[in-house]
Design a protein around this motif. Structure first.
Motif: not given
Length: 196
Positions: A52-55, A140-143, A149-150
């Protein structure tokens, strides 16, 4: 030989303050691992079949030959939080990488595997402190990890299975959100002074 995946990086979690909200919306300060060897960076391996773009990290393809990096706009709803086995004295996330790559490939779920400190240099409770700390950092860092994180799956074998059960129990004790499921291979769940 294991399948190619988009991301396979070793990264470090610095020993910094982590605050989590518990189930009652109260704030909980996560203790920084400190026993036996003091505060230090904690290594974790991140594996994923998509980007993803934020990984965190970069595509792991070499020289773009048959690149398997798959871009994805939406994060996964799940993540596997893994601790390796090795009797608390051996192994790393790297030694378990072959099957972790298959898991990532077959489930299409990102995996975070903890390289906890090993005994005898770092005896109990150091590894337990680090696995719990890494889990709290992950929350705190799922993104950065390509997930919402569901659905959190704790996985481990032997010592690793024992450590993730300990982290799940610590979540219950501190009223923190824990895993949705446990995938355990031969954990030590009954301790007794005589052979079974």
């Amino acid at each position: 030989v294991s399948p190619p995946i988009s991301t396979n990086i070793l990264t470090s979690i610095p020993p910094k303050r982590i605050i989590l909200g518990d189930r009652d919306k109260q704030l909980y300060e996560v203790p920084i691992p400190n026993s036996h060897i003091g505060q230090k960076n904690l290594n974790v391996r991140f594996l994923s079949t998509f980007r993803t773009n934020t990984m965190v990290g970069d595509c792991s393809c070499y020289m773009n030959l048959r690149c398997s990096c798959r871009k994805q706009c939406n994060p996964s709803h799940s993540i596997i939080f893994h601790a390796h086995g090795g009797a608390f004295v051996a192994q790393t996330s790297k030694s378990h990488e072959t099957y972790l790559k298959y898991w990532a490939r077959e489930t299409d779920v990102p995996i975070l595997s903890v390289d906890y400190s090993l005994a005898p240099e770092a005896p109990y409770p150091r590894a337990a402190e680090e696995v719990f700390y890494a889990y709290c950092w992950m929350r705190n860092n799922f993104e950065l990890l390509g997930t919402t994180g569901e659905n959190i799956i704790f996985a481990g074998d032997s010592a690793g299975a024992t450590l993730v059960i300990g982290a799940a129990m610590k979540c219950i004790y501190h009223n923190l959100p824990g895993p949705n499921s446990l995938f355990l291979h031969y954990p030590a769940l009954i301790v007794q002074t005589f052979p079974s």
